[in-house]
Write a protein that holds these residues in place. Structure first.
Motif, short mmCIF file in Angstrom:
data_model
loop_
_atom_site.label_atom_id
_atom_site.label_comp_id
_atom_site.label_asym_id
_atom_site.label_seq_id
_atom_site.Cartn_x
_atom_site.Cartn_y
_atom_site.Cartn_z
N GLU A 1 -51.71 -75.52 9.60
CA GLU A 1 -52.58 -75.89 10.99
C GLU A 1 -52.46 -77.33 11.48
O GLU A 1 -52.14 -78.07 10.85
N THR A 2 -52.98 -77.34 12.67
CA THR A 2 -52.86 -78.55 13.17
C THR A 2 -54.63 -78.49 13.90
O THR A 2 -55.12 -77.78 14.20
N THR A 3 -55.03 -79.76 13.55
CA THR A 3 -56.37 -80.21 13.67
C THR A 3 -56.44 -81.40 14.83
O THR A 3 -55.96 -82.19 14.77
N GLU B 1 -51.88 -82.79 11.20
CA GLU B 1 -51.04 -81.51 11.16
C GLU B 1 -50.45 -81.36 9.75
O GLU B 1 -49.99 -82.18 8.74
#
Length: 334
Positions: free
Chosen positions: A300-302, A296
């Motif tokens: 964005e969060t991946t 994170e």
């Protein structure tokens, strides 16, 4: 050895704009720089070569300027600026020095103007804006050559004279190129004006397209920073939570009081400190396996799915994204 200029006044060949020495260490964008020399002799030779090239280009421009065209004296109040601005301001001390040089020695190089395309009896500058401003301040007439130039000829003359005589910063050149493109000039014309190739021009315009114009103008020329650093600044600003912070900062009196390079450094440092570091964690499933790694940032969060820990789990989630999103909307009311 001194030489005679177009109006018969003796001047040094290393005084390209009324006594201003040419800047020589910055390669033109898009052109291959000379190979580095490890010795002092190589560095001196390269510097002398750069000086010689600039002087030769400047002399060629003067020769072309003089051919078949008389030098006249014009009222500076009858002369308007070019329709394309190529500078992000001039430091007051630098302009004051030019004013004093002209007071002491006179205007040694004429400016180039064309008849104004829209107003009878007026003129428009192709190049020589700084000299025109200095002569306005002094209150004397301007020595000028008048040529009938179309828009394309004017911007090519303007750009080529800058390449020969001055050292515009990267962002000034990039902004000049972008403004030309916005006015409908072809990339071939812009490349001729700036002396760059197609790849370099694309990179210059890409930087300006990513940055708010307010921020570019607030920072100014920033001669100490090239394309890479401006692109890094664009990366920092290119987030919703960064842009308002940057716009607030450039409006402060403390920011405006700094020199241009310092303004760039301070804004870059502020946005770098504000950037949230990347955080990573591994999700542990009920069976104690570790099928998903979560990273994170503030943007964005991946989710990274381990094919070894849970083969097919990524595809399972992908097929259910719509249902998960609808459930998320119901839960959050979005």
């Amino acid at each position: 050895m001194a030489r005679k200029n177009l109006i018969g006044i003796s001047e040094s060949p290393l005084a390209p704009e009324d006594g201003e020495r040419p800047a020589v260490g910055r390669p033109i964008a898009g052109l291959a720089p000379a190979q580095r020399s490890t010795g002092l002799v190589g560095g001196i030779t390269r510097s002398l070569s750069n000086i010689t090239q600039k002087v030769e280009r400047a002399e060629e421009l003067e020769r072309q300027l003089a051919e078949g065209h008389a030098i006249v004296e014009l009222d500076p109040e009858l002369i308007d600026s070019s329709f394309i601005i190529d500078r992000l301001g001039v430091a007051p001390d630098v302009q004051a020095m030019l004013v004093q040089q002209i007071r002491d020695h006179g205007q040694q190089v004429p400016i180039l103007v064309r008849p104004h395309p829209a107003e009878s009896g007026r003129y428009q500058v192709a190049y020589g804006h700084r000299r025109l401003a200095a002569l306005r301040e002094i209150g004397i007439k301007v020595k000028a050559v008048i040529r009938n130039l179309n828009d394309e000829q004017l911007v090519i003359s303007q750009g080529q004279e800058n390449n020969a005589r001055t050292d515009l910063s990267f962002i000034e050149r990039a902004l000049f190129a972008t403004r030309l493109e916005d006015r409908g000039f072809s990339r071939e014309t812009i490349m001729s004006a700036l002396g760059v190739d197609k790849a370099a021009l694309s990179k210059m315009i890409a930087v300006v397209r990513r940055l708010p114009l307010d921020i570019i103008e607030a920072i100014g020329a920033a001669p100490g920073f090239g394309r890479r650093r401006w692109m890094e600044l664009a990366d920092l600003i290119d987030r919703d939570d960064r842009r308002p912070k940057a716009l607030d900062f450039i409006s402060t009196a403390a920011f405006k009081a700094l020199e241009s390079d310092q303004r760039f450094e301070k804004l870059f440092a502020l946005l770098s400190l504000a950037r949230k570091p990347s955080m990573a964690e591994t999700w542990i499933a009920p069976d104690r396996s570790r099928p998903v790694r979560i990273r994170e940032t503030d943007a964005e969060t991946t989710l990274a799915f381990s094919k070894k820990a849970a083969p097919g789990f990524a595809e399972f989630v992908r097929q259910r994204l719509e249902a998960l999103y609808l459930e998320y909307q119901r839960e959050t009311g979005d």
